[in-house]
Scaffold this active site. Structure first.
Site, PDB file in Angstrom:
ATOM      1  N   LYS A  13      47.600  42.653  48.117  1.00  0.00           N
ATOM      2  CA  LYS A  13      48.619  42.137  47.189  1.00  0.00           C
ATOM      3  C   LYS A  13      49.562  43.252  46.733  1.00  0.00           C
ATOM      4  O   LYS A  13      50.776  43.097  46.747  1.00  0.00           O
ATOM      5  CB  LYS A  13      47.968  41.503  45.944  1.00  0.00           C
ATOM      6  CG  LYS A  13      47.036  40.351  46.246  1.00  0.00           C
ATOM      7  CD  LYS A  13      46.553  39.672  44.962  1.00  0.00           C
ATOM      8  CE  LYS A  13      45.729  40.542  44.045  1.00  0.00           C
ATOM      9  NZ  LYS A  13      44.412  40.914  44.592  1.00  0.00           N
ATOM     10  N   ARG A  88      44.676  35.353  36.788  1.00  0.00           N
ATOM     11  CA  ARG A  88      43.352  35.371  37.402  1.00  0.00           C
ATOM     12  C   ARG A  88      42.444  34.291  36.838  1.00  0.00           C
ATOM     13  O   ARG A  88      41.296  34.159  37.296  1.00  0.00           O
ATOM     14  CB  ARG A  88      42.682  36.725  37.149  1.00  0.00           C
ATOM     15  CG  ARG A  88      42.833  37.730  38.300  1.00  0.00           C
ATOM     16  CD  ARG A  88      42.319  39.042  37.783  1.00  0.00           C
ATOM     17  NE  ARG A  88      41.744  39.923  38.748  1.00  0.00           N
ATOM     18  CZ  ARG A  88      42.382  41.008  39.237  1.00  0.00           C
ATOM     19  NH1 ARG A  88      43.623  41.253  38.933  1.00  0.00           N
ATOM     20  NH2 ARG A  88      41.750  41.826  40.048  1.00  0.00           N
ATOM     21  N   ARG A 127      38.665  52.138  51.683  1.00  0.00           N
ATOM     22  CA  ARG A 127      39.568  52.566  50.611  1.00  0.00           C
ATOM     23  C   ARG A 127      38.808  53.421  49.584  1.00  0.00           C
ATOM     24  O   ARG A 127      39.334  54.390  49.053  1.00  0.00           O
ATOM     25  CB  ARG A 127      40.202  51.341  49.922  1.00  0.00           C
ATOM     26  CG  ARG A 127      41.216  51.713  48.836  1.00  0.00           C
ATOM     27  CD  ARG A 127      42.077  50.538  48.405  1.00  0.00           C
ATOM     28  NE  ARG A 127      41.443  49.724  47.381  1.00  0.00           N
ATOM     29  CZ  ARG A 127      42.014  48.651  46.827  1.00  0.00           C
ATOM     30  NH1 ARG A 127      43.212  48.257  47.203  1.00  0.00           N
ATOM     31  NH2 ARG A 127      41.382  47.964  45.896  1.00  0.00           N
ATOM     32  N   ARG A 133      38.658  55.211  44.277  1.00  0.00           N
ATOM     33  CA  ARG A 133      38.835  54.368  43.086  1.00  0.00           C
ATOM     34  C   ARG A 133      37.470  53.800  42.715  1.00  0.00           C
ATOM     35  O   ARG A 133      36.854  53.074  43.508  1.00  0.00           O
ATOM     36  CB  ARG A 133      39.841  53.257  43.435  1.00  0.00           C
ATOM     37  CG  ARG A 133      40.206  52.412  42.249  1.00  0.00           C
ATOM     38  CD  ARG A 133      41.278  51.406  42.626  1.00  0.00           C
ATOM     39  NE  ARG A 133      40.999  50.140  41.999  1.00  0.00           N
ATOM     40  CZ  ARG A 133      41.746  49.078  42.123  1.00  0.00           C
ATOM     41  NH1 ARG A 133      42.828  49.114  42.865  1.00  0.00           N
ATOM     42  NH2 ARG A 133      41.424  47.961  41.509  1.00  0.00           N
ATOM     43  N   ARG A 144      33.603  42.172  41.595  1.00  0.00           N
ATOM     44  CA  ARG A 144      35.025  41.784  41.545  1.00  0.00           C
ATOM     45  C   ARG A 144      35.290  40.582  42.445  1.00  0.00           C
ATOM     46  O   ARG A 144      36.033  39.665  42.088  1.00  0.00           O
ATOM     47  CB  ARG A 144      35.911  42.972  41.951  1.00  0.00           C
ATOM     48  CG  ARG A 144      35.886  44.094  40.932  1.00  0.00           C
ATOM     49  CD  ARG A 144      36.473  45.379  41.481  1.00  0.00           C
ATOM     50  NE  ARG A 144      37.889  45.262  41.782  1.00  0.00           N
ATOM     51  CZ  ARG A 144      38.528  46.061  42.644  1.00  0.00           C
ATOM     52  NH1 ARG A 144      37.881  47.009  43.282  1.00  0.00           N
ATOM     53  NH2 ARG A 144      39.814  45.901  42.845  1.00  0.00           N
TER      54      ARG A 144
HETATM   55  P1  AMP Z   1      43.183  45.019  40.145  1.00  0.00           P
HETATM   56  O1  AMP Z   1      43.772  46.362  40.410  1.00  0.00           O
HETATM   57  O2  AMP Z   1      44.219  43.937  40.061  1.00  0.00           O
HETATM   58  O3  AMP Z   1      42.076  44.655  41.104  1.00  0.00           O
HETATM   59  O4  AMP Z   1      42.524  45.081  38.691  1.00  0.00           O
HETATM   60  C1  AMP Z   1      41.521  46.033  38.374  1.00  0.00           C
HETATM   61  C2  AMP Z   1      40.686  45.507  37.210  1.00  0.00           C
HETATM   62  O5  AMP Z   1      41.528  45.307  36.064  1.00  0.00           O
HETATM   63  C3  AMP Z   1      40.013  44.172  37.437  1.00  0.00           C
HETATM   64  O6  AMP Z   1      38.791  44.293  38.114  1.00  0.00           O
HETATM   65  C4  AMP Z   1      39.848  43.670  35.998  1.00  0.00           C
HETATM   66  O7  AMP Z   1      38.799  44.339  35.344  1.00  0.00           O
HETATM   67  C5  AMP Z   1      41.146  44.136  35.361  1.00  0.00           C
HETATM   68  N1  AMP Z   1      42.226  43.127  35.508  1.00  0.00           N
HETATM   69  C6  AMP Z   1      43.408  43.285  36.190  1.00  0.00           C
HETATM   70  N2  AMP Z   1      44.159  42.193  36.101  1.00  0.00           N
HETATM   71  C7  AMP Z   1      43.460  41.299  35.358  1.00  0.00           C
HETATM   72  C8  AMP Z   1      43.717  39.973  34.915  1.00  0.00           C
HETATM   73  N3  AMP Z   1      44.838  39.312  35.238  1.00  0.00           N
HETATM   74  N4  AMP Z   1      42.774  39.376  34.151  1.00  0.00           N
HETATM   75  C9  AMP Z   1      41.631  40.015  33.797  1.00  0.00           C
HETATM   76  N5  AMP Z   1      41.327  41.251  34.188  1.00  0.00           N
HETATM   77  C10 AMP Z   1      42.232  41.912  34.967  1.00  0.00           C
END
Ligand code: AMP
Length: 188
Positions: A13, A88, A127, A133, A144
């Site tokens: 994404k 989400r 990754r 990360r 996740r």
């Molecule tokens: P991402 O980089 O989008 O995978 O986000 C990393 C982490 O941030 C996720 O595993 C969640 O803990 C938190 N996070 C990011 N976006 C959201 C969202 N829209 N709602 C809830 N938690 C989020």
């Protein structure tokens, strides 16, 4: 144009969103990036979300809703937004609809990057090795992915019913996926 780029963690994404920023001048709104920035800055918010993120769970709908609302204000004159990693949950999708409706706008398109889960696990393991990360470590990544399947995937029928959902094969190479995404947007 308000575009939601949708898919499980690791689907690409962010990569595709960045291409659209380059190619079309859209503004990318990634809640994951915003939360990571908050942590790095050492802010109160960053401290509140650190443990949740490290466990691979979702932070509260209110927190991410506020972050998005702020950014919509900051970028009032943007030609388009790409929502990356947001919404989400159903509550977040409803909050986004409300925020956009206040501006006379709506979610115009949702592009789902369809990926194979086994391939995803391999991709993220790579990754993790390359970028380190922490929440990409195999154990947390499974949490996740589970959060995606339980809390986020149910949004697909919500957007399908609105007639805005398009699926793209996220297993193709980055350029090929970008070309398919561009094709979808050019039809709108
Ligand atoms: P991402 O980089 O989008 O995978 O986000 C990393 C982490 O941030 C996720 O595993 C969640 O803990 C938190 N996070 C990011 N976006 C959201 C969202 N829209 N709602 C809830 N938690 C989020």
């Amino acid at each position: 144009m308000n575009l939601v780029i949708f898919g499980p963690p690791g689907a690409g994404k962010g990569t595709q969103a960045k291409r659209l920023v380059q190619d079309r001048g859209f503004v990318q709104l990634s809640t994951g990036d915003m939360l990571r920035a908050a942590r790095k800055s050492g802010s109160e918010l960053g401290k509140r979300v650190a443990g949740i993120m490290d466990r691979g769970e979702l932070v509260s709908d209110d927190i991410v809703g506020e972050l998005i609302a702020e950014q919509l204000e900051v970028h009032k004159d943007a030609p388009g937004f790409i929502f990356d990693g947001f919404p989400r949950t159903l509550a977040q999708a409803e909050a986004l609809d409300k925020l956009l409706a206040e501006r006379g706008q709506a979610v115009d398109r949702v592009i789902r990057l369809v990926v194979d889960e086994d391939a995803l696990l391999e991709r993220i393991a790579a990754r993790f090795e390359a970028e380190g990360r922490e929440d990409d470590n195999p154990e947390t990544f499974k949490v996740r992915l589970d959060a995606y399947n339980r809390q986020t995937a149910p949004l697909l029928p919500f957007y399908k019913d609105k007639g805005v959902l398009t699926e793209v094969n996220g297993m193709a190479g980055i350029d090929a996926v970008a070309a398919m995404v561009a094709q979808v947007l050019d039809l709108d």
